[in-house]
Design a protein around this motif. Structure first.
Motif, mmCIF file in Angstrom:
data_model
loop_
_atom_site.group_PDB
_atom_site.id
_atom_site.type_symbol
_atom_site.label_atom_id
_atom_site.label_comp_id
_atom_site.label_asym_id
_atom_site.label_seq_id
_atom_site.Cartn_x
_atom_site.Cartn_y
_atom_site.Cartn_z
ATOM 1 N N UNK A 203 9.862 33.129 13.218
ATOM 2 C CA UNK A 203 10.395 32.544 12.215
ATOM 3 C C UNK A 203 11.982 32.258 12.356
ATOM 4 N N UNK A 204 12.691 33.218 12.898
ATOM 5 C CA UNK A 204 14.007 33.169 12.879
ATOM 6 C C UNK A 204 14.497 32.302 14.158
ATOM 7 N N UNK A 205 13.571 32.389 15.369
ATOM 8 C CA UNK A 205 13.856 31.424 16.240
ATOM 9 C C UNK A 205 13.695 30.021 15.967
ATOM 10 N N UNK A 206 12.565 29.772 15.340
ATOM 11 C CA UNK A 206 12.138 28.214 14.809
ATOM 12 C C UNK A 206 13.187 27.584 13.964
ATOM 13 N N UNK A 207 13.809 28.701 12.941
ATOM 14 C CA UNK A 207 15.088 28.055 12.163
ATOM 15 C C UNK A 207 16.038 27.735 13.325
ATOM 16 N N UNK A 208 16.410 28.269 14.390
ATOM 17 C CA UNK A 208 16.995 28.072 15.245
ATOM 18 C C UNK A 208 16.860 26.858 16.231
ATOM 19 N N UNK A 209 15.757 26.223 16.036
ATOM 20 C CA UNK A 209 15.251 25.118 16.785
ATOM 21 C C UNK A 209 14.626 25.621 18.286
ATOM 22 N N UNK A 210 14.393 26.988 18.417
ATOM 23 C CA UNK A 210 14.058 27.426 19.626
ATOM 24 C C UNK A 210 12.636 28.058 19.421
ATOM 25 N N UNK A 211 11.974 27.951 20.712
ATOM 26 C CA UNK A 211 10.450 28.345 20.778
ATOM 27 C C UNK A 211 10.546 29.510 21.700
ATOM 28 N N UNK A 212 10.198 30.735 21.055
ATOM 29 C CA UNK A 212 9.770 31.823 22.103
ATOM 30 C C UNK A 212 8.096 32.236 22.437
ATOM 31 N N UNK A 213 7.905 31.915 23.698
ATOM 32 C CA UNK A 213 6.618 31.900 24.150
ATOM 33 C C UNK A 213 6.306 33.331 24.583
ATOM 34 N N UNK A 214 5.671 34.139 24.329
ATOM 35 C CA UNK A 214 5.225 35.503 24.968
ATOM 36 C C UNK A 214 4.435 35.392 26.339
ATOM 37 N N UNK A 215 4.930 36.188 26.972
ATOM 38 C CA UNK A 215 4.447 36.222 28.641
ATOM 39 C C UNK A 215 3.160 36.900 28.349
ATOM 40 N N UNK A 216 3.094 38.095 27.511
ATOM 41 C CA UNK A 216 2.121 39.018 27.469
ATOM 42 C C UNK A 216 1.802 39.188 25.892
#
Length: 296
Positions: A203-216
């Protein structure tokens, strides 16, 4: 609807079969089968799927089993109330926690005070914990939320910052912090859906316009720790749960202050169950004595 029919159904569902239910109730299997048959017939419901020697609950049976768990627990409470003495509390206390770390201040001292209580502890994420409590499959939960629901009694255990961690040598030692932009370029090890830590970070990343994608994506905190220790990527945990591991290095998150609150919870409608009341009261008193109870 007769009490004996509900009891027969409940014990078949609880023990997974008619013969086991008969043994538990000291009745014959045909007597148990007849009670369940009458319950199904009188209410035009199929409660069990019968396949050879195996029985499973139908969706209607699953729902009725939820109700009978509550029904017979209330019956036990009535019996406790009518027969209550100063005798020691005994029984099984089932705890499900997102991290056993939050239980360590309580379990040893509680077991000394109530030696006849057997305690079982297992792990789960917040969603799983709430479901297990609401299904009467556990008495106490520890979750990463300060507001798990209006149907829960909540004891605030406090909050700490969410941090990243990595295997020693994976990142330069001169890098004490990581920003969201940097995290987006690194292999990340996330917990499964339902993890509050993961939810807050995404949610924090989304608020900054960033998508965090897990490798695992790994099931459970220990699995994440072992994968990160192997060098597979960056993990995340509340600072209170980080612990000590020579294989790992803690890294602060730059430009964000994510707090993970922890609560001890129990189902409100079960607060008068002696074993639940004993543990929640004990934990509350321990926190007060240590001055760590919110508002103390």
């Amino acid at each position: 609807m007769r009490h004996s029919q509900l009891k027969a159904f409940h014990y078949v569902a609880k023990h997974g079969g008619f013969s086991r239910a008969a043994e538990a109730l000291f009745l014959t299997q045909p007597a148990i089968s007849e009670q369940v048959r009458k319950l199904e017939q009188d209410h035009d419901l199929l409660l069990f799927q019968r396949e050879r020697k195996r029985v499973t609950l139908t969706p209607e049976g699953e729902q009725l089993f939820r109700y009978t768990k509550q029904y017979f627990e209330i019956e036990d409470q009535i019996e406790d109330y009518l027969l209550e003495t100063r005798a020691a509390i005994d029984g099984e206390l089932r705890i499900i926690a997102d991290s056993a770390h939050h239980l360590t201040p309580f379990l040893g001292a509680f077991q000394k005070k109530y030696p006849k209580i057997t305690i079982t502890v297992r792990s789960g994420n917040t969603e799983e914990i709430l479901e297990e409590l609401r299904s009467y499959n556990a008495e106490i939960g520890v979750v990463g939320s300060l507001s798990p629901g209006k149907d829960m009694d909540v004891l605030n255990l406090g909050s700490t910052e969410i941090v990243a961690f990595a295997a020693q040598g994976l990142l330069s030692a001169s890098k004490p912090t990581l920003s969201l932009e940097e995290l987006a370029k690194l292999p990340l090890v996330f917990r499964e859906d339902g993890s509050k830590t993961r939810q807050k970070l995404e949610e924090e990343a989304e608020n900054h316009g960033i998508t965090l994608r897990p490798a695992i994506v790994a099931e459970g905190r220990e699995a994440v720790r072992e994968l990160v220790a192997s060098g597979a990527g960056i993990g995340f945990v509340s600072e209170a749960e980080y612990g000590h591991d020579n294989r790992l290095r803690q890294i602060k998150l730059k430009g964000m202050k994510l707090q993970m609150g922890e609560s001890m919870i129990s189902l409100s409608q079960r607060r008068d169950v002696k074993i639940v009341r004993a543990f929640m009261d004990f934990a509350r008193n321990e926190l007060k004595e240590k001055g760590t109870l919110a508002g103390a």
